[in-house]
Design a protein around this motif. Structure first.
Motif, short mmCIF file in Angstrom:
data_model
loop_
_atom_site.label_atom_id
_atom_site.label_comp_id
_atom_site.label_asym_id
_atom_site.label_seq_id
_atom_site.Cartn_x
_atom_site.Cartn_y
_atom_site.Cartn_z
N SER A 197 0.83 -1.21 0.00
CA SER A 197 0.00 0.00 0.00
C SER A 197 0.86 1.26 0.00
CB SER A 197 -0.90 0.03 1.23
OG SER A 197 -1.42 -1.23 1.51
N LEU A 198 1.97 1.17 0.78
CA LEU A 198 2.82 2.37 0.88
C LEU A 198 3.47 2.71 -0.47
CD1 LEU A 198 4.47 1.91 4.38
CD2 LEU A 198 2.75 3.60 3.71
N LEU A 199 3.64 1.67 -1.33
CA LEU A 199 4.25 1.93 -2.64
C LEU A 199 3.39 2.89 -3.46
CD1 LEU A 199 5.75 -1.49 -3.74
CD2 LEU A 199 6.98 0.63 -3.23
N LEU A 200 2.11 2.95 -3.16
CA LEU A 200 1.22 3.88 -3.86
C LEU A 200 1.66 5.33 -3.67
CD1 LEU A 200 -0.67 1.50 -4.37
CD2 LEU A 200 -2.56 2.87 -3.47
N LEU A 201 2.27 5.57 -2.51
CA LEU A 201 2.66 6.95 -2.20
C LEU A 201 3.71 7.48 -3.19
CD1 LEU A 201 2.76 6.76 1.70
CD2 LEU A 201 0.92 7.59 0.22
N GLY A 202 4.38 6.57 -3.90
CA GLY A 202 5.34 6.98 -4.94
C GLY A 202 4.69 7.90 -5.96
N LEU A 203 3.37 7.78 -6.10
CA LEU A 203 2.66 8.62 -7.08
C LEU A 203 2.67 10.09 -6.69
CD1 LEU A 203 -0.32 6.31 -7.95
CD2 LEU A 203 1.33 7.24 -9.56
N PHE A 204 2.96 10.38 -5.42
CA PHE A 204 3.04 11.79 -5.02
C PHE A 204 4.36 12.41 -5.46
CE2 PHE A 204 -0.39 10.32 -2.36
CZ PHE A 204 -1.25 11.41 -2.34
N LYS A 205 5.33 11.54 -5.76
CA LYS A 205 6.65 12.06 -6.14
C LYS A 205 6.92 11.82 -7.63
CE LYS A 205 11.29 12.66 -4.82
NZ LYS A 205 11.62 13.90 -5.51
N PHE A 206 6.49 10.69 -8.14
CA PHE A 206 6.84 10.31 -9.52
C PHE A 206 5.61 10.35 -10.42
CE2 PHE A 206 9.72 7.96 -6.64
CZ PHE A 206 10.88 8.63 -6.96
N PRO A 207 5.82 10.61 -11.72
CA PRO A 207 4.68 10.70 -12.64
C PRO A 207 4.00 9.35 -12.84
CG PRO A 207 6.75 10.95 -13.84
CD PRO A 207 7.09 10.93 -12.40
N LEU A 208 2.70 9.42 -13.10
CA LEU A 208 1.91 8.24 -13.37
C LEU A 208 2.12 7.79 -14.81
CD1 LEU A 208 -0.55 6.43 -12.48
CD2 LEU A 208 -2.03 8.20 -13.43
N TRP A 209 2.13 8.78 -15.71
CA TRP A 209 2.18 8.48 -17.13
C TRP A 209 3.14 9.45 -17.81
CZ3 TRP A 209 -0.93 4.34 -17.36
CH2 TRP A 209 -1.07 3.70 -18.60
N ASN A 210 3.61 9.06 -18.99
CA ASN A 210 4.50 9.95 -19.73
C ASN A 210 4.15 9.88 -21.21
OD1 ASN A 210 7.16 9.72 -21.56
ND2 ASN A 210 7.45 11.33 -20.06
N ILE A 211 4.02 11.05 -21.82
CA ILE A 211 3.76 11.11 -23.26
C ILE A 211 4.88 11.90 -23.91
CG2 ILE A 211 2.15 11.87 -25.06
CD1 ILE A 211 -0.13 11.54 -23.08
N MET A 212 5.56 11.30 -24.88
CA MET A 212 6.67 11.97 -25.56
C MET A 212 6.29 12.23 -27.02
SD MET A 212 8.90 12.30 -23.17
CE MET A 212 10.35 12.92 -24.02
N LEU A 213 6.68 13.41 -27.50
CA LEU A 213 6.41 13.77 -28.88
C LEU A 213 7.74 14.06 -29.56
CD1 LEU A 213 4.02 15.96 -27.18
CD2 LEU A 213 3.07 15.08 -29.28
N GLY A 214 8.10 13.22 -30.49
CA GLY A 214 9.38 13.42 -31.20
C GLY A 214 9.13 13.66 -32.68
#
Lengths: 206, 654
Positions: free
Chosen positions: A12-29
């Motif tokens: 459950s505590l691993l969920l807290l990573g979402l407060f620091k790290f992004p959920l998703w990433n979209i790159m446009l090249g």
């Protein structure tokens, strides 16, 4: 259910990573963007991968009439998501503690997991709805109006998952570190469920 | 009989071999197989980067050009001492102060010798300095932005030629005068030159953190001509060497009259000793008038401050600080090898190279072995300090660079060749013709303790048939040599802009990671910046109108302005709101009597326009910026002086 409880708490505590790290990433090249533009989607808002990526993505998108990438205060999701994630983490910890002291059986763990899964699917659905709106709800005064071969207006909806070619851009959309931590957390709670089941049966058989 | 057949056969063979040899030589001369090999060595595939930056001075262009090695591709022309219509340098209100001097606004100079800043004798790639020869000035270019950020004028100086070279920790950049002049300037007969004119050697300190320049002291030397200079390094760190000519102190027909003495001097200056003397209160401040111009990357503005005094030092007041080293006939270049031991003086009217020994020089000084003096400055004995000579190496030696592997490369102007020789043995190893009449040669890091001895670039004065003819006026030619092997190999010819004198080269890796991509709008402190579209406005102050304008792909805000009158002075202060690498926008106003502006992302620049005719006049973006670049335009309505049309502006209102 000592082991299961501890695993549940860690998961459950691993969920807290979402407060620091992004959920998703979209790159446009694109060829003229040797360093691709990118956005990181956090539960609290959207940020550019590089400092000025959002401004530059908005700058490109205005040609085809896309809306500006919303500021956190413009979307209710960015107020609700942190509460949901925080709440689920807290609930998971409580279930873990109760499990540790044998006050709750393994079905509690599974219940949490099912709830998390349902919320996750709802989240993805909402995210996809937003992407669809962002990619299709275009300014009628847009400078460039591109159509598909069949004459329908072109959609600029970024993929929910995976790669897609959009005009001159290669768009890649993938989960980011926060999401992987969440997945790991959910996987741990699943492990907690099975271990808990075993432990519970051992207690019962005594 | 058999014997004679053998002899004849061997003779025939020999002749045959020679014949073949000759054929091969001809082929080489006409390029052929060798050339394809050279082509590979200079080929930098599309998208790949060159290994070195080369900064080549522009001479009478007043600028500095940036090339890549080994490709010879030109990347940029950096305006330094000259107005530059390409981007508005020297035309925009912000950069005009950069060209201010005690003689007023001077939009041109003759830029000669660039030198890159050093730390512990190694190139650090922070700044590059270059001298203005005609109106004595030293400029500093920031290698983050590749823009000229500081120019200091040098008083009491004329023909700032033995300049700008930096010491091994960039403590000082020197500005030695070529022409001696009355100090202070005065109305006096030119015939009284001898003994009355002085040669000022200026030591400009460089602040370690900011790079801010300041004339720490000027040494007032006898009235010779000071031609070139180089700092000591390693064991000779703390010394600076200047070549002199016209030790005859002639003032007319110098071609003859300044070439009479068999030996002129290299002036050896112990600047550490003078610095100590000055730090202890030595020297005299004298009135002076010189400009100190500084450009600020946050206000995007240059300010020009007139300085009112300078500290001068008489060499006789600091015993043991200044000595004269006799050197054959009118030496031009003086070059110190990477170890700091050898001081090479090239008598430009001599066929020999003179190699002085620093150790012997110190020894002679300590033992007071002097051979008289010049105006009280001790002259050492030629034989006492001489380490050796390179005999008959060529005609008209000018400049020497080093490869860091014990070899020196000297250019010979008259015989038009580059000669490689061994610094220790003084044996000539190789020679290659130059096309044509070579001046300086540059090896990246050649003026440091650690040269990167892979390439040498010679800068030729004459071009003749090297490229397609372009009428009587040709760009100069540079030649790139591979010097990694025993023999030099000519790899490439490429044209250079202006009249390149010296150049400085540095591995790209030291600079390119630090190169700035944009100016942050959030850090823009320009007085007239419009940081948001809401700041866009037009204000009148008497007959001055200030337009606070913003630009972004693909529009100006505002794009329609009314209420301007004939006789107004309209200041367009334009801020580029892009924050993306390499997205400048341009601005040009019909009838503006100056230039365009090229404004970098996050920057504000100002152009003045004084409308003289009634009408509706367009302005537009000059830099193709987007698919809608052509639409990036606007109008200014100009009414008669007597008009009472209200000042108004708009964007997108129909």
């Amino acid at each position: 259910m000592k082991k299961a409880g501890i695993i549940m708490i860690i998961g459950s505590l691993l969920l807290l990573g979402l407060f620091k790290f992004p959920l998703w990433n979209i790159m446009l090249g694109a060829p003229q963007y040797p360093e691709p533009l990118g956005m990181d989607i956090y539960i609290e808002g959207i940020k550019g991968v590089q400092e000025f990526d959002i401004q530059n993505i908005d700058g490109i998108n205005h040609y085809i009439g896309m809306q500006k990438i919303p500021k956190p205060e413009a979307m209710w999701e960015f107020r609700i998501f942190p509460l949901v994630i925080g709440g689920m983490a807290a609930l998971g910890v409580i279930i873990g503690i109760l499990g540790f002291f044998g006050k709750i059986n393994y079905w509690g763990v599974l219940g949490w997991l099912v709830l998390m899964f349902v919320l996750g699917v709802l989240g993805m659905y909402d995210f996809n709805t937003w992407l669809t709106d962002y990619g299709t709800n275009l300014d009628p005064r847009a400078i460039m109006k591109m159509t598909n071969p069949d004459g329908t207006p072109m959609s600029y909806k970024p993929p929910l998952f995976g790669h897609q070619k959009m005009l001159n851009f290669d768009v890649d959309s993938f989960p980011s570190l926060g999401a992987y931590l969440m997945f790991a957390g959910m996987l741990l709670t699943l492990v907690a469920f099975f271990i808990g089941k075993k432990e519970w049966k051992q207690i019962k058989s005594r | 009989m058999k014997k004679s057949i053998k002899i004849i056969a061997s003779l025939l063979l020999t002749i045959g071999l020679f014949g073949c040899d000759n054929d091969n030589k001809k082929k080489d001369g006409n390029r052929g197989a060798l050339a394809s090999n050279a082509a590979e060595k200079v080929y930098v595939a599309p998208g790949d980067h060159d290994e070195f930056y080369a900064f080549i001075s522009g001479g009478y262009s007043g600028n500095l050009t940036v090339y890549g090695l080994p490709s010879g591709r030109m990347f940029k022309e950096i305006p330094v001492f000259s107005q530059f219509p390409t981007n508005g340098y020297g035309y925009s209100e912000e950069t005009k102060p950069m060209l201010n001097t005690s003689h007023g606004f001077i939009p041109w100079d003759d830029s000669h010798h660039p030198d890159i800043s050093q730390t512990s004798g190694k190139l650090d790639g922070r700044w590059i300095f270059i001298n203005g020869n005609n109106t004595p000035r030293i400029a500093k270019i920031d290698l983050k932005t590749f823009e000229t950020t500081e120019i200091i004028e040098v008083p009491n100086s004329a023909g700032n030629h033995s300049s700008s070279f930096v010491t091994e920790n960039t403590e000082y950049v020197v500005a030695g005068t070529r022409f001696s002049v009355p100090v202070p300037q005065q109305d006096m007969p030119i015939k009284e030159y001898k003994g009355k004119f002085k040669g000022a050697l200026s030591f400009i300190s460089v602040a370690p953190e900011t790079g801010r320049m300041n004339i720490k002291f000027q040494l007032l030397m006898p009235g010779f001509n000071y031609d070139l200079a180089h700092p000591g390094r390693g064991k000779s760190h703390g010394w600076f060497f200047f070549t002199t000519y016209n030790t005859e102190e002639a003032n007319s027909l110098l071609e003859v009259n300044a070439s009479q003495n068999d030996k002129d001097f290299i002036a050896a200056i112990n600047w550490k000793k003078i610095e100590e003397y000055v730090n202890n209160g030595g020297g005299k401040t004298m009135p002076a008038n010189y400009a100190h111009n500084v450009y600020d990357d946050e206000t995007h503005n240059a300010t020009s401050t007139m300085m009112k005094e300078v500290l001068v030092v008489d060499p006789l007041e600091v015993p043991g600080a200044v000595f004269l080293l006799p050197t054959p006939k009118s030496p031009h270049g003086v070059d110190v090898d990477p170890s700091g031991e050898y001081i090479i003086g090239n008598g430009k009217l001599s066929a020999d190279l003179t190699v002085h020994s620093f150790t012997k020089m110190i020894d002679a000084i300590e033992n007071k072995k002097f051979d008289g003096d010049a105006y009280g400055i001790p002259i050492l004995n030629f034989e006492d300090i001489l380490s050796g000579t390179v005999k008959q190496a060529g005609l008209g030696p000018l400049h020497t660079e080093f490869d860091g592997k014990g070899n020196a490369y000297t250019t010979f102007f008259i015989s038009s060749e580059l000669v490689k020789w061994d610094v220790e043995t003084r044996e000539v190893i190789d020679r290659k013709p130059n096309y044509y009449s070579v001046g300086h040669v540059m090896i990246p890091g050649g003026n440091s303790a650690e040269p990167f001895g892979k390439y040498a670039v010679s800068m030729n004065k004459i071009t003749k048939d090297r490229y397609l003819p372009t009428g009587p006026e040709l760009e100069h030619s540079a030649q790139l040599f591979d010097i990694s092997g025993e023999k030099m190999e000519l790899l490439l010819d490429f044209p250079t802009h202006g009249e390149p004198h010296y150049a400085a080269g540095i591995p790209a890796s030291i600079i390119k990671e630090n190169s700035q991509k944009i100016f942050k709008l959030a850090e823009n402190k320009h007085e007239y910046a419009a940081l948001s579209v809401n700041d866009a406005k037009v204000e009148r102050d008497g007959n001055e109108v200030h337009v606070y304008m913003t630009m972004i792909r693909s529009h100006f805000t505002p794009d329609n302005i009314e209420g301007i009158k004939v006789g107004d002075k309209v200041y367009f202060h334009i801020t580029n709101h892009e924050q993306d690498f390499d997205v400048p926008h341009g601005f040009a106003m019909i009838g503006a009597n100056n230039s365009e502006l090229l404004i970098m992302p996050g920057q504000t620049k100002t152009l003045v326009w004084e409308p003289k005719q009634v009408g509706v006049w367009p302005f537009y973006c000059t830099d193709f910026c987007s698919a809608l670049h052509q639409e990036m335009q606007g109008y200014v309505r100009v009414s008669p002086k007597s008009s009472n049309i209200e000042l108004s502006w708009s964007l997108g209102d129909d």
